[in-house]
Design an enzyme around this catalytic site. Sequence first.
Site, PDB file in Angstrom:
ATOM      1  N   ASP A  88       0.874  -1.171   0.000  1.00 24.73           N
ATOM      2  CA  ASP A  88       0.000   0.000   0.000  1.00 24.73           C
ATOM      3  C   ASP A  88       0.914   1.225   0.000  1.00 24.73           C
ATOM      4  OD1 ASP A  88      -1.663   2.115   0.521  1.00 24.73           O
ATOM      5  OD2 ASP A  88      -2.591   1.235   2.310  1.00 24.73           O
ATOM      6  N   ALA A 116      -2.209   4.465  -8.256  1.00 26.17           N
ATOM      7  CA  ALA A 116      -2.947   5.725  -8.093  1.00 26.17           C
ATOM      8  C   ALA A 116      -4.391   5.399  -7.772  1.00 26.17           C
ATOM      9  CB  ALA A 116      -2.878   6.555  -9.375  1.00 26.17           C
ATOM     10  N   THR A 129      -1.035  12.972 -14.959  1.00 25.41           N
ATOM     11  CA  THR A 129      -2.237  13.056 -15.784  1.00 25.41           C
ATOM     12  C   THR A 129      -2.451  14.423 -16.430  1.00 25.41           C
ATOM     13  OG1 THR A 129      -4.657  12.975 -15.650  1.00 25.41           O
ATOM     14  CG2 THR A 129      -3.512  13.598 -13.662  1.00 25.41           C
ATOM     15  N   ASP A 130      -3.158  14.403 -17.561  1.00 26.44           N
ATOM     16  CA  ASP A 130      -3.622  15.626 -18.219  1.00 26.44           C
ATOM     17  C   ASP A 130      -4.615  16.407 -17.345  1.00 26.44           C
ATOM     18  OD1 ASP A 130      -5.296  13.376 -18.536  1.00 26.44           O
ATOM     19  OD2 ASP A 130      -6.279  14.215 -20.297  1.00 26.44           O
ATOM     20  N   TYR A 136      -9.386  14.756  -8.239  1.00 27.98           N
ATOM     21  CA  TYR A 136      -8.386  13.825  -8.804  1.00 27.98           C
ATOM     22  C   TYR A 136      -7.193  14.627  -9.338  1.00 27.98           C
ATOM     23  CZ  TYR A 136      -6.309  10.631 -12.277  1.00 27.98           C
ATOM     24  OH  TYR A 136      -5.444   9.887 -13.038  1.00 27.98           O
TER      25      TYR A 136
HETATM   26  N1  LIG Z   1      -6.222   5.641 -17.269  1.00 28.89           N
HETATM   27  C1  LIG Z   1      -6.074   6.848 -17.775  1.00 28.89           C
HETATM   28  O1  LIG Z   1      -6.803   7.273 -18.691  1.00 28.89           O
HETATM   29  C2  LIG Z   1      -4.984   7.742 -17.261  1.00 28.89           C
HETATM   30  C3  LIG Z   1      -4.857   9.019 -17.813  1.00 28.89           C
HETATM   31  C4  LIG Z   1      -3.838   9.866 -17.362  1.00 28.89           C
HETATM   32  C5  LIG Z   1      -2.977   9.430 -16.377  1.00 28.89           C
HETATM   33  N2  LIG Z   1      -3.130   8.191 -15.829  1.00 28.89           N
HETATM   34  C6  LIG Z   1      -2.204   7.807 -14.750  1.00 28.89           C
HETATM   35  O2  LIG Z   1      -1.532   6.617 -15.117  1.00 28.89           O
HETATM   36  C7  LIG Z   1      -1.223   5.871 -13.938  1.00 28.89           C
HETATM   37  C8  LIG Z   1      -1.732   4.433 -14.086  1.00 28.89           C
HETATM   38  O3  LIG Z   1      -3.138   4.476 -14.272  1.00 28.89           O
HETATM   39  P1  LIG Z   1      -3.959   3.198 -14.744  1.00 28.89           P
HETATM   40  O4  LIG Z   1      -4.803   3.598 -15.900  1.00 28.89           O
HETATM   41  O5  LIG Z   1      -3.072   2.012 -14.863  1.00 28.89           O
HETATM   42  O6  LIG Z   1      -4.917   3.053 -13.464  1.00 28.89           O
HETATM   43  P2  LIG Z   1      -5.489   1.746 -12.774  1.00 28.89           P
HETATM   44  O7  LIG Z   1      -5.743   0.685 -13.796  1.00 28.89           O
HETATM   45  O8  LIG Z   1      -6.606   2.213 -11.892  1.00 28.89           O
HETATM   46  O9  LIG Z   1      -4.260   1.245 -11.887  1.00 28.89           O
HETATM   47  C9  LIG Z   1      -3.910   1.868 -10.686  1.00 28.89           C
HETATM   48  C10 LIG Z   1      -3.424   0.793  -9.749  1.00 28.89           C
HETATM   49  O10 LIG Z   1      -3.066   1.399  -8.519  1.00 28.89           O
HETATM   50  C11 LIG Z   1      -3.458   0.519  -7.488  1.00 28.89           C
HETATM   51  N3  LIG Z   1      -3.624   1.219  -6.213  1.00 28.89           N
HETATM   52  C12 LIG Z   1      -4.651   2.010  -5.814  1.00 28.89           C
HETATM   53  N4  LIG Z   1      -4.428   2.440  -4.567  1.00 28.89           N
HETATM   54  C13 LIG Z   1      -3.230   1.919  -4.176  1.00 28.89           C
HETATM   55  C14 LIG Z   1      -2.463   1.984  -2.995  1.00 28.89           C
HETATM   56  N5  LIG Z   1      -2.880   2.704  -1.927  1.00 28.89           N
HETATM   57  N6  LIG Z   1      -1.295   1.306  -2.944  1.00 28.89           N
HETATM   58  C15 LIG Z   1      -0.869   0.585  -3.984  1.00 28.89           C
HETATM   59  N7  LIG Z   1      -1.554   0.462  -5.146  1.00 28.89           N
HETATM   60  C16 LIG Z   1      -2.718   1.133  -5.221  1.00 28.89           C
HETATM   61  C17 LIG Z   1      -4.753  -0.091  -7.961  1.00 28.89           C
HETATM   62  O11 LIG Z   1      -4.985  -1.298  -7.302  1.00 28.89           O
HETATM   63  P3  LIG Z   1      -6.482  -1.664  -6.751  1.00 28.89           P
HETATM   64  O12 LIG Z   1      -7.384  -1.527  -7.943  1.00 28.89           O
HETATM   65  O13 LIG Z   1      -6.304  -3.063  -6.248  1.00 28.89           O
HETATM   66  O14 LIG Z   1      -6.764  -0.659  -5.672  1.00 28.89           O
HETATM   67  C18 LIG Z   1      -4.487  -0.271  -9.448  1.00 28.89           C
HETATM   68  O15 LIG Z   1      -3.962  -1.544  -9.720  1.00 28.89           O
HETATM   69  C19 LIG Z   1      -1.844   6.644 -12.764  1.00 28.89           C
HETATM   70  O16 LIG Z   1      -0.861   7.448 -12.173  1.00 28.89           O
HETATM   71  C20 LIG Z   1      -2.885   7.520 -13.434  1.00 28.89           C
HETATM   72  O17 LIG Z   1      -3.113   8.692 -12.674  1.00 28.89           O
HETATM   73  C21 LIG Z   1      -4.098   7.328 -16.255  1.00 28.89           C
END
Ligand SMILES: NC(=O)c1ccc[n+]([C@@H]2O[C@H](COP(=O)([O-])OP(=O)(O)OC[C@H]3O[C@@H](n4cnc5c(N)ncnc54)[C@H](OP(=O)(O)O)[C@@H]3O)[C@@H](O)[C@H]2O)c1
Length: 270
Positions: free
Chosen positions: A34, A58, A99-100, A123
């Site tokens: 965590d 995140a 993020t954007d 967020y």
């Molecule tokens: N997806 C988009 O469109 C987008 C756009 C811009 C930027 N981003 C950025 O890209 C990065 C990756 O995003 P993603 O799309 O891969 O998101 P995601 O699929 O939601 O993955 C985020 C991961 O973080 C884990 N997590 C949440 N709380 C946590 C904690 N306290 N300790 C450890 N792990 C934790 C989640 O696990 P659980 O589900 O088990 O909690 C999940 O596996 C993030 O920084 C996000 O802000 C994403």
Amino acid sequence: MRILITGATGQVGRELVDVFSDHDVVAVDHHRLDVADRDAVLGAVTSIRPDVIVNSAAYTAVDACESETDTAWSVNALAVRHLAEGARRVGGWVCHLSTDYVFDGSKTEPYVEWDAPNPVSMYGRSKLGGELELSPADTIVRTSWVSGYHGGNMVRTILRLAAEHGHPTFADDLAVIVRRLVIDRRPGLFHVTNQGAVSWYEFARAVLTAAGLDPDRVNPVATADLLPVRPAPRPANSVLDNAALRLSGVPLAPDFHGPLERLVARLRDG
Ligand SMILES: NC(=O)c1ccc[n+]([C@@H]2O[C@H](COP(=O)([O-])OP(=O)(O)OC[C@H]3O[C@@H](n4cnc5c(N)ncnc54)[C@H](OP(=O)(O)O)[C@@H]3O)[C@@H](O)[C@H]2O)c1
């Protein structure tokens, strides 16, 4: 290079684990680490002793962040402080995903890395908080509109079909550039997306076209019509100019149409 990847079962995290497979990777999911727990982070980092921590953990539920503010600050901001502290203790550094949504979307041109952030959602505020925890020696990769083979939530995507403009990004293309930045040990802030700015409406049409389906099946929805079901405001323009990569001579991720066709074919093949 020993690489600690957090959030390893997330959409981007899974691609990062794949793309760094030729390195000494320690991949931890939420259950194993965590990132908001300082003792756990310092314990893990000082025993693993990574050269770099790639943080893709995140709290990404954009609407839920509006009410779950403590979780948003803890996971998206304070956790980055813990990771940076851990990295410093072992002489390592952090490559952090952002993020954007740090921008308000009022600019008519694409956003460069040196534009002033002004997040309009909880967020976005919490993700900006995370960026501010890092030093100039760390790397920050801001990306947008990520789709990938793993994860993904079609309902959420459909709910975003509005007049917002941005750069679709494919998690595998993003992971390749994160790898490059990490291997080259390039510090600083980078916007990393696929190329080709569209609205969500245009993107949805492109998805159907890539699938050989009729794009006229998609009807545009005004952002205002979605407000009752979307607590968090979104920036109308979140096109990220990949200026720092471009000006550094690093090849950009390709136009999104090719990767989209590949992803649609892969999803269809199961
Ligand atoms: N997806 C988009 O469109 C987008 C756009 C811009 C930027 N981003 C950025 O890209 C990065 C990756 O995003 P993603 O799309 O891969 O998101 P995601 O699929 O939601 O993955 C985020 C991961 O973080 C884990 N997590 C949440 N709380 C946590 C904690 N306290 N300790 C450890 N792990 C934790 C989640 O696990 P659980 O589900 O088990 O909690 C999940 O596996 C993030 O920084 C996000 O802000 C994403």
